[in-house]
Scaffold this motif. Structure first.
Motif: not given
Lengths: 255, 214
Positions: A158-162, A198-206, A219-232
Protein backbone atom coordinates in the motif's frame (compact mmCIF):
# COMPACT_ATOMS: atom_id res chain seq x y z
CA UNK A 1 34.59 34.06 -85.69
CA UNK A 2 36.21 30.75 -84.85
CA UNK A 3 34.81 27.95 -82.67
CA UNK A 4 37.44 28.66 -80.06
CA UNK A 5 36.15 32.20 -79.74
CA UNK A 6 32.46 31.31 -79.94
CA UNK A 7 32.33 28.33 -77.55
CA UNK A 8 32.85 30.20 -74.27
CA UNK A 9 29.88 32.42 -75.13
CA UNK A 10 27.61 29.77 -76.53
CA UNK A 11 25.82 29.03 -73.27
CA UNK A 12 25.50 32.68 -72.40
CA UNK A 13 23.96 33.18 -75.84
CA UNK A 14 21.49 30.34 -75.26
CA UNK A 15 20.66 31.70 -71.82
CA UNK A 16 20.09 35.16 -73.34
CA UNK A 17 22.79 36.73 -71.26
CA UNK A 18 24.66 38.37 -74.12
CA UNK A 19 24.04 41.88 -75.34
CA UNK A 20 22.77 42.41 -78.86
CA UNK A 21 26.09 42.91 -80.71
CA UNK A 22 27.66 39.83 -79.11
CA UNK A 23 24.54 37.80 -79.80
CA UNK A 24 24.77 38.72 -83.46
CA UNK A 25 28.35 37.50 -83.67
CA UNK A 26 27.43 34.16 -82.15
CA UNK A 27 24.38 33.81 -84.36
CA UNK A 28 26.48 34.34 -87.45
CA UNK A 29 28.95 31.74 -86.30
CA UNK A 30 26.17 29.24 -85.55
CA UNK A 31 24.81 29.57 -89.07
CA UNK A 32 28.20 28.68 -90.44
CA UNK A 33 29.29 25.97 -88.01
CA UNK A 34 27.58 22.58 -87.72
CA UNK A 35 29.57 21.51 -84.73
CA UNK A 36 28.60 24.55 -82.66
CA UNK A 37 24.98 24.56 -83.78
CA UNK A 38 24.80 20.86 -82.88
CA UNK A 39 26.07 21.71 -79.43
CA UNK A 40 23.53 24.51 -79.20
CA UNK A 41 20.73 22.10 -80.03
CA UNK A 42 21.89 19.67 -77.37
CA UNK A 43 22.10 22.34 -74.70
CA UNK A 44 18.67 23.65 -75.60
CA UNK A 45 17.22 20.15 -75.66
CA UNK A 46 18.70 19.48 -72.24
CA UNK A 47 17.17 22.70 -70.96
CA UNK A 48 13.71 21.86 -72.18
CA UNK A 49 14.07 18.28 -70.92
CA UNK A 50 14.84 19.68 -67.47
CA UNK A 51 11.97 22.12 -67.50
CA UNK A 52 9.55 19.51 -68.78
CA UNK A 53 10.67 16.57 -66.67
CA UNK A 54 12.02 17.96 -63.41
CA UNK A 55 9.51 19.34 -60.95
CA UNK A 56 9.76 22.82 -59.54
CA UNK A 57 8.78 21.95 -56.02
CA UNK A 58 6.24 24.17 -54.34
CA UNK A 59 6.52 24.94 -50.67
CA UNK A 60 3.89 23.01 -48.70
CA UNK A 61 1.21 25.14 -47.10
CA UNK A 62 2.15 23.85 -43.67
CA UNK A 63 5.66 25.22 -44.13
CA UNK A 64 4.33 28.57 -45.23
CA UNK A 65 2.15 28.76 -42.14
CA UNK A 66 5.02 27.73 -39.90
CA UNK A 67 7.26 30.42 -41.29
CA UNK A 68 4.54 33.04 -41.03
CA UNK A 69 3.94 32.20 -37.43
CA UNK A 70 7.69 32.22 -36.77
CA UNK A 71 7.93 35.67 -38.29
CA UNK A 72 5.01 36.96 -36.28
CA UNK A 73 5.99 35.55 -32.95
CA UNK A 74 7.87 38.28 -31.13
CA UNK A 75 10.38 36.10 -29.32
CA UNK A 76 11.10 33.39 -31.74
CA UNK A 77 12.61 34.95 -34.77
CA UNK A 78 14.90 37.54 -33.36
CA UNK A 79 16.37 35.79 -30.40
CA UNK A 80 15.67 32.11 -30.63
CA UNK A 81 16.02 31.71 -34.35
CA UNK A 82 19.64 30.85 -34.29
CA UNK A 83 19.10 28.08 -31.82
CA UNK A 84 16.30 26.53 -33.76
CA UNK A 85 18.14 24.09 -35.95
CA UNK A 86 21.65 24.44 -34.75
CA UNK A 87 22.66 24.87 -31.21
CA UNK A 88 20.43 22.35 -29.55
CA UNK A 89 21.82 19.47 -31.53
CA UNK A 90 25.36 20.37 -30.62
CA UNK A 91 24.26 20.95 -27.09
CA UNK A 92 22.67 17.50 -27.08
CA UNK A 93 25.84 15.92 -28.45
CA UNK A 94 27.98 17.77 -25.96
CA UNK A 95 25.64 16.78 -23.16
CA UNK A 96 25.65 13.13 -24.11
CA UNK A 97 29.43 13.12 -24.42
CA UNK A 98 29.62 14.67 -20.99
CA UNK A 99 27.16 12.19 -19.53
CA UNK A 100 29.07 9.27 -21.03
CA UNK A 101 32.35 10.70 -19.78
CA UNK A 102 30.95 11.01 -16.29
CA UNK A 103 29.45 7.54 -16.52
CA UNK A 104 32.79 6.06 -17.60
CA UNK A 105 34.60 7.95 -14.91
CA UNK A 106 32.22 7.01 -12.15
CA UNK A 107 31.61 3.40 -12.97
CA UNK A 108 34.85 1.86 -11.76
CA UNK A 109 34.97 4.19 -8.78
CA UNK A 110 31.47 3.66 -7.56
CA UNK A 111 30.14 0.28 -8.57
CA UNK A 112 27.52 0.33 -5.83
CA UNK A 113 26.00 3.44 -7.35
CA UNK A 114 25.35 1.65 -10.60
CA UNK A 115 22.09 0.04 -9.60
CA UNK A 116 20.82 3.27 -8.18
CA UNK A 117 21.70 5.31 -11.22
CA UNK A 118 19.97 2.70 -13.32
CA UNK A 119 16.83 3.23 -11.30
CA UNK A 120 17.30 6.99 -11.49
CA UNK A 121 17.29 6.69 -15.26
CA UNK A 122 14.16 4.60 -15.18
CA UNK A 123 12.56 7.15 -12.87
CA UNK A 124 13.35 9.99 -15.23
CA UNK A 125 12.04 8.08 -18.25
CA UNK A 126 8.91 7.14 -16.41
CA UNK A 127 8.34 10.70 -15.24
CA UNK A 128 8.90 12.11 -18.74
CA UNK A 129 6.66 9.44 -20.26
CA UNK A 130 3.91 10.25 -17.80
CA UNK A 131 4.05 13.88 -18.91
CA UNK A 132 4.28 13.14 -22.60
CA UNK A 133 1.72 10.51 -23.31
CA UNK A 134 -1.32 11.87 -21.57
CA UNK A 135 -1.03 9.03 -19.15
CA UNK A 136 -0.28 10.89 -16.00
CA UNK A 137 -2.95 9.35 -13.84
CA UNK A 138 -4.98 6.13 -13.92
CA UNK A 139 -7.06 7.25 -10.99
CA UNK A 140 -7.56 11.00 -10.98
CA UNK A 141 -8.53 12.28 -7.58
CA UNK A 142 -7.47 14.84 -5.02
CA UNK A 143 -8.83 12.68 -2.22
CA UNK A 144 -6.30 10.35 -0.64
CA UNK A 145 -9.13 8.14 0.53
CA UNK A 146 -10.03 7.51 -3.09
CA UNK A 147 -6.48 7.08 -4.37
CA UNK A 148 -5.12 4.80 -1.68
CA UNK A 149 -7.83 2.14 -1.92
CA UNK A 150 -7.51 2.21 -5.69
CA UNK A 151 -3.98 0.84 -5.39
CA UNK A 152 -4.99 -2.10 -3.21
CA UNK A 153 -5.80 -5.06 -5.38
CA UNK A 154 -3.42 -3.77 -8.01
CA UNK A 155 -0.29 -3.84 -5.90
CA UNK A 156 0.88 -6.19 -3.15
CA UNK A 157 1.66 -3.24 -0.94
CA UNK A 158 0.00 0.00 0.00
CA UNK A 159 1.81 3.13 -1.18
CA UNK A 160 1.84 6.25 0.93
CA UNK A 161 -0.78 8.73 -0.19
CA UNK A 162 -1.05 11.95 1.78
CA UNK A 163 -3.11 15.05 1.52
CA UNK A 164 -0.60 17.90 1.49
CA UNK A 165 -2.97 20.54 0.18
CA UNK A 166 -2.29 22.93 3.02
CA UNK A 167 1.44 22.75 2.26
CA UNK A 168 0.82 23.58 -1.37
CA UNK A 169 1.13 20.10 -2.87
CA UNK A 170 -2.19 19.07 -4.37
CA UNK A 171 -2.86 15.38 -4.82
CA UNK A 172 -3.68 14.73 -8.47
CA UNK A 173 -4.15 10.98 -8.52
CA UNK A 174 -2.51 7.58 -8.74
CA UNK A 175 -0.95 5.52 -11.51
CA UNK A 176 0.51 2.07 -11.86
CA UNK A 177 4.04 1.99 -13.20
CA UNK A 178 6.82 -0.49 -13.65
CA UNK A 179 10.29 0.15 -12.25
CA UNK A 180 13.19 -1.86 -10.92
CA UNK A 181 11.63 -4.96 -12.47
CA UNK A 182 8.40 -4.72 -10.57
CA UNK A 183 5.07 -2.91 -10.55
CA UNK A 184 5.22 0.23 -8.44
CA UNK A 185 2.79 2.85 -7.26
CA UNK A 186 3.10 6.36 -8.63
CA UNK A 187 1.34 9.11 -6.71
CA UNK A 188 1.02 12.37 -8.54
CA UNK A 189 1.00 15.78 -6.94
CA UNK A 190 0.89 19.25 -8.40
CA UNK A 191 2.52 22.38 -7.13
CA UNK A 192 1.65 25.47 -9.14
CA UNK A 193 2.23 24.33 -12.73
CA UNK A 194 4.71 21.65 -11.77
CA UNK A 195 3.98 17.95 -11.80
CA UNK A 196 5.53 15.73 -9.20
CA UNK A 197 5.72 11.96 -9.39
CA UNK A 198 6.28 10.02 -6.20
CA UNK A 199 7.23 6.40 -6.88
CA UNK A 200 6.85 3.92 -4.06
CA UNK A 201 7.69 0.23 -3.87
CA UNK A 202 8.88 -2.32 -1.32
CA UNK A 203 12.66 -2.37 -1.25
CA UNK A 204 14.81 -5.46 -1.39
CA UNK A 205 16.97 -3.93 1.31
CA UNK A 206 15.59 -3.59 4.80
CA UNK A 207 17.91 -0.90 6.15
CA UNK A 208 16.65 2.67 6.12
CA UNK A 209 18.39 5.26 4.02
CA UNK A 210 18.17 8.99 4.59
CA UNK A 211 16.98 11.35 1.89
CA UNK A 212 19.47 12.22 -0.82
CA UNK A 213 18.90 14.55 -3.71
CA UNK A 214 20.28 14.51 -7.19
CA UNK A 215 19.63 16.03 -10.57
CA UNK A 216 19.20 14.00 -13.72
CA UNK A 217 18.49 15.52 -17.12
CA UNK A 218 17.25 18.69 -15.51
CA UNK A 219 14.88 16.96 -13.14
CA UNK A 220 15.41 17.01 -9.43
CA UNK A 221 15.00 13.77 -7.58
CA UNK A 222 14.96 12.81 -3.94
CA UNK A 223 15.28 9.18 -2.88
CA UNK A 224 14.98 7.62 0.54
CA UNK A 225 14.10 4.35 2.19
CA UNK A 226 11.88 3.94 5.24
CA UNK A 227 10.50 0.80 6.81
CA UNK A 228 11.49 -1.33 3.84
CA UNK A 229 9.79 0.96 1.34
CA UNK A 230 11.73 2.73 -1.38
CA UNK A 231 10.64 6.27 -2.28
CA UNK A 232 11.64 8.35 -5.29
CA UNK A 233 10.22 11.81 -5.82
CA UNK A 234 10.90 13.51 -9.12
CA UNK A 235 9.88 16.85 -10.56
CA UNK A 236 11.09 19.90 -12.38
CA UNK A 237 10.39 21.78 -9.17
CA UNK A 238 13.40 23.41 -7.58
CA UNK A 239 15.29 21.20 -5.17
CA UNK A 240 14.25 23.10 -2.04
CA UNK A 241 10.58 22.58 -2.69
CA UNK A 242 11.15 18.98 -3.66
CA UNK A 243 13.12 18.50 -0.47
CA UNK A 244 10.26 20.06 1.49
CA UNK A 245 7.91 17.65 -0.20
CA UNK A 246 10.03 14.62 0.63
CA UNK A 247 10.28 15.71 4.26
CA UNK A 248 6.51 16.11 4.44
CA UNK A 249 5.95 12.67 2.96
CA UNK A 250 8.43 10.86 5.16
CA UNK A 251 7.32 12.85 8.19
CA UNK A 252 3.63 12.26 7.90
CA UNK A 253 4.40 8.70 6.98
CA UNK A 254 5.88 8.12 10.42
CA UNK A 255 3.03 9.68 12.26
CA UNK B 1 44.14 13.02 -63.99
CA UNK B 2 42.40 13.89 -60.81
CA UNK B 3 42.27 17.48 -59.93
CA UNK B 4 40.67 18.17 -56.64
CA UNK B 5 38.89 21.40 -56.05
CA UNK B 6 38.28 22.66 -52.59
CA UNK B 7 34.61 22.79 -51.91
CA UNK B 8 33.36 26.28 -51.20
CA UNK B 9 31.47 26.12 -47.97
CA UNK B 10 30.37 29.36 -46.52
CA UNK B 11 28.88 29.10 -43.14
CA UNK B 12 27.41 32.51 -42.92
CA UNK B 13 26.04 34.71 -45.60
CA UNK B 14 27.75 38.00 -46.05
CA UNK B 15 26.04 40.20 -43.58
CA UNK B 16 27.23 43.70 -42.95
CA UNK B 17 26.55 45.00 -39.47
CA UNK B 18 22.97 46.00 -38.92
CA UNK B 19 22.30 49.41 -40.35
CA UNK B 20 19.99 50.52 -37.60
CA UNK B 21 22.29 49.42 -34.84
CA UNK B 22 25.21 51.27 -36.37
CA UNK B 23 23.30 54.51 -36.71
CA UNK B 24 21.98 54.32 -33.20
CA UNK B 25 25.51 53.92 -31.91
CA UNK B 26 26.79 56.88 -33.89
CA UNK B 27 24.10 59.35 -32.98
CA UNK B 28 23.69 58.13 -29.45
CA UNK B 29 20.14 59.44 -29.54
CA UNK B 30 17.82 57.96 -26.96
CA UNK B 31 14.22 57.58 -28.07
CA UNK B 32 11.65 58.59 -25.52
CA UNK B 33 10.33 55.13 -24.93
CA UNK B 34 12.94 52.75 -26.26
CA UNK B 35 10.88 49.62 -25.64
CA UNK B 36 7.84 50.92 -27.46
CA UNK B 37 9.84 52.43 -30.32
CA UNK B 38 11.83 49.28 -30.86
CA UNK B 39 8.70 47.16 -30.69
CA UNK B 40 7.10 49.25 -33.42
CA UNK B 41 10.29 49.26 -35.49
CA UNK B 42 10.52 45.53 -34.99
CA UNK B 43 6.97 44.98 -36.16
CA UNK B 44 7.47 47.21 -39.18
CA UNK B 45 10.62 45.39 -40.09
CA UNK B 46 8.93 42.02 -39.83
CA UNK B 47 6.08 43.23 -42.02
CA UNK B 48 8.52 44.59 -44.58
CA UNK B 49 10.49 41.35 -44.46
CA UNK B 50 7.39 39.29 -45.01
CA UNK B 51 6.33 41.38 -47.98
CA UNK B 52 9.76 41.20 -49.55
CA UNK B 53 10.72 37.61 -48.81
CA UNK B 54 7.63 35.46 -48.53
CA UNK B 55 6.93 35.67 -52.29
CA UNK B 56 10.21 33.78 -52.78
CA UNK B 57 9.18 30.90 -50.56
CA UNK B 58 8.62 28.54 -53.49
CA UNK B 59 12.02 29.40 -54.94
CA UNK B 60 13.62 28.89 -51.54
CA UNK B 61 11.90 25.59 -51.02
CA UNK B 62 12.62 24.36 -54.54
CA UNK B 63 16.34 25.05 -54.13
CA UNK B 64 16.47 23.45 -50.70
CA UNK B 65 14.44 20.50 -51.92
CA UNK B 66 16.84 19.86 -54.77
CA UNK B 67 19.90 20.44 -52.64
CA UNK B 68 18.88 18.20 -49.76
CA UNK B 69 16.89 15.82 -52.00
CA UNK B 70 14.50 15.32 -49.15
CA UNK B 71 11.19 16.91 -48.33
CA UNK B 72 11.41 17.02 -44.55
CA UNK B 73 14.98 18.29 -44.57
CA UNK B 74 14.12 20.95 -47.11
CA UNK B 75 11.32 22.18 -44.88
CA UNK B 76 13.61 22.40 -41.86
CA UNK B 77 16.29 24.16 -43.84
CA UNK B 78 13.90 26.71 -45.32
CA UNK B 79 12.30 27.46 -41.98
CA UNK B 80 15.71 28.01 -40.47
CA UNK B 81 16.84 30.07 -43.45
CA UNK B 82 13.89 32.45 -43.09
CA UNK B 83 14.71 33.02 -39.45
CA UNK B 84 18.33 33.70 -40.35
CA UNK B 85 17.26 35.97 -43.16
CA UNK B 86 15.12 37.99 -40.78
CA UNK B 87 18.11 38.48 -38.52
CA UNK B 88 20.25 39.69 -41.40
CA UNK B 89 17.47 41.69 -43.01
CA UNK B 90 18.97 45.05 -42.17
CA UNK B 91 21.89 44.08 -44.37
CA UNK B 92 19.56 43.60 -47.34
CA UNK B 93 20.23 46.32 -49.86
CA UNK B 94 16.83 46.13 -51.55
CA UNK B 95 15.90 44.97 -55.00
CA UNK B 96 14.23 41.76 -55.99
CA UNK B 97 15.52 39.85 -52.98
CA UNK B 98 15.42 36.38 -54.49
CA UNK B 99 19.20 36.11 -54.91
CA UNK B 100 19.77 37.52 -51.45
CA UNK B 101 17.36 35.07 -49.85
CA UNK B 102 18.62 32.10 -51.82
CA UNK B 103 22.16 32.85 -50.71
CA UNK B 104 20.98 32.31 -47.15
CA UNK B 105 18.97 29.22 -48.07
CA UNK B 106 21.99 27.81 -49.85
CA UNK B 107 24.32 28.47 -46.92
CA UNK B 108 21.82 26.93 -44.55
CA UNK B 109 21.72 23.87 -46.82
CA UNK B 110 25.49 23.55 -46.82
CA UNK B 111 25.73 23.93 -43.08
CA UNK B 112 23.02 21.33 -42.76
CA UNK B 113 24.68 18.91 -45.18
CA UNK B 114 28.05 19.36 -43.62
CA UNK B 115 26.57 18.32 -40.33
CA UNK B 116 24.32 15.55 -41.54
CA UNK B 117 25.92 14.17 -44.65
CA UNK B 118 29.66 14.70 -44.46
CA UNK B 119 30.25 12.09 -47.15
CA UNK B 120 28.62 14.28 -49.75
CA UNK B 121 31.35 16.81 -49.24
CA UNK B 122 33.59 14.56 -51.29
CA UNK B 123 36.18 16.09 -53.52
CA UNK B 124 35.15 16.91 -57.00
CA UNK B 125 37.09 15.63 -59.88
CA UNK B 126 37.55 17.20 -63.21
CA UNK B 127 34.83 15.62 -65.22
CA UNK B 128 36.54 16.61 -68.44
CA UNK B 129 39.18 14.02 -67.68
CA UNK B 130 36.52 11.38 -67.30
CA UNK B 131 34.11 12.51 -69.94
CA UNK B 132 36.19 13.83 -72.79
CA UNK B 133 34.38 16.52 -74.65
CA UNK B 134 33.79 14.78 -77.92
CA UNK B 135 31.29 16.56 -80.02
CA UNK B 136 28.90 14.14 -81.62
CA UNK B 137 26.16 14.72 -84.09
CA UNK B 138 22.53 14.82 -83.25
CA UNK B 139 21.09 11.46 -82.31
CA UNK B 140 21.73 12.76 -78.80
CA UNK B 141 19.20 15.51 -79.14
CA UNK B 142 16.62 12.87 -79.84
CA UNK B 143 17.76 10.92 -76.78
CA UNK B 144 17.40 14.00 -74.63
CA UNK B 145 13.89 14.53 -75.83
CA UNK B 146 13.01 11.01 -74.83
CA UNK B 147 14.63 11.52 -71.47
CA UNK B 148 12.16 14.19 -70.55
CA UNK B 149 9.60 12.34 -68.58
CA UNK B 150 11.75 9.37 -67.76
CA UNK B 151 14.92 9.99 -65.93
CA UNK B 152 15.87 13.62 -65.99
CA UNK B 153 14.79 14.13 -62.41
CA UNK B 154 16.88 11.20 -61.20
CA UNK B 155 19.83 12.40 -63.22
CA UNK B 156 19.68 15.86 -61.68
CA UNK B 157 19.53 14.27 -58.26
CA UNK B 158 22.75 12.47 -59.07
CA UNK B 159 24.61 15.62 -60.00
CA UNK B 160 27.08 16.88 -57.42
CA UNK B 161 25.36 19.54 -55.41
CA UNK B 162 27.39 22.51 -56.65
CA UNK B 163 26.30 21.78 -60.21
CA UNK B 164 22.80 20.79 -59.15
CA UNK B 165 22.15 24.08 -57.40
CA UNK B 166 23.27 26.12 -60.42
CA UNK B 167 21.21 24.03 -62.85
CA UNK B 168 18.14 24.33 -60.63
CA UNK B 169 18.52 28.09 -60.30
CA UNK B 170 19.05 28.54 -64.01
CA UNK B 171 16.63 26.06 -65.57
CA UNK B 172 13.87 25.74 -62.98
CA UNK B 173 13.94 29.17 -61.40
CA UNK B 174 14.93 30.98 -64.58
CA UNK B 175 17.41 33.13 -62.71
CA UNK B 176 19.88 35.37 -64.51
CA UNK B 177 23.62 34.75 -64.22
CA UNK B 178 23.87 37.82 -62.03
CA UNK B 179 21.17 36.60 -59.69
CA UNK B 180 22.75 33.15 -59.49
CA UNK B 181 26.11 34.75 -58.78
CA UNK B 182 24.53 36.67 -55.91
CA UNK B 183 22.85 33.57 -54.51
CA UNK B 184 25.88 31.32 -54.91
CA UNK B 185 28.26 34.06 -53.77
CA UNK B 186 30.66 33.44 -56.64
CA UNK B 187 31.73 35.57 -59.60
CA UNK B 188 29.69 35.44 -62.81
CA UNK B 189 32.54 33.63 -64.55
CA UNK B 190 32.26 30.81 -62.04
CA UNK B 191 28.52 30.64 -62.60
CA UNK B 192 29.12 30.28 -66.32
CA UNK B 193 31.76 27.60 -65.99
CA UNK B 194 29.77 25.60 -63.43
CA UNK B 195 26.69 25.83 -65.54
CA UNK B 196 28.58 24.61 -68.61
CA UNK B 197 30.21 21.77 -66.71
CA UNK B 198 26.99 20.88 -64.96
CA UNK B 199 25.12 20.65 -68.22
CA UNK B 200 27.83 18.51 -69.76
CA UNK B 201 27.77 16.23 -66.81
CA UNK B 202 24.00 16.02 -66.70
CA UNK B 203 23.94 15.11 -70.37
CA UNK B 204 26.30 12.22 -69.68
CA UNK B 205 24.11 11.04 -66.83
CA UNK B 206 21.06 11.12 -69.06
CA UNK B 207 22.81 9.08 -71.73
CA UNK B 208 23.96 6.58 -69.19
CA UNK B 209 20.45 6.26 -67.74
CA UNK B 210 18.90 5.78 -71.16
CA UNK B 211 21.61 3.32 -72.13
CA UNK B 212 20.75 1.22 -69.11
CA UNK B 213 17.05 1.42 -69.79
CA UNK B 214 17.45 0.01 -73.23
Amino acid sequence: MTCDLARPFLEAYIDRELDAPDSLHIEEHLKACNSCSGLQERIEALGSAIRAGAPRYRAPDALRKRIQSDLRSPMHAATLGRKHLFDWRWAAIAASVLVSAIAVWQMPLRPHREQESLIAREIVSSHVRSLMTNHLVDQPSSDQHAVKPWFSGKLDFSPTVKNLDTEGFTLAGGRLDYLDNRPVGAVIYRRRKHILNLFVWPSSQSSDESRHSSTTKGFNTVAWRTDGMQFWAISDLNEHELDLFSRLISQTDKE
Amino acid sequence: MHRSIAFPIQHQPVCPPARGAREAEETGAEPEDPTLTSAIADREERASFETAMLPHLDAAYNLARWMTRNEADAQDVVQEAYLRALRFYQGFAGGNGRGWLLAIVRNTCYTWMQRNRPLEQALLFDENAHFPDCVRANPETELLRRAREESIELCIRELPVEFREIIVMRELEGMSYREIAEAAEVPMGTVMSRLARGRKRLERLVHRALGKAE
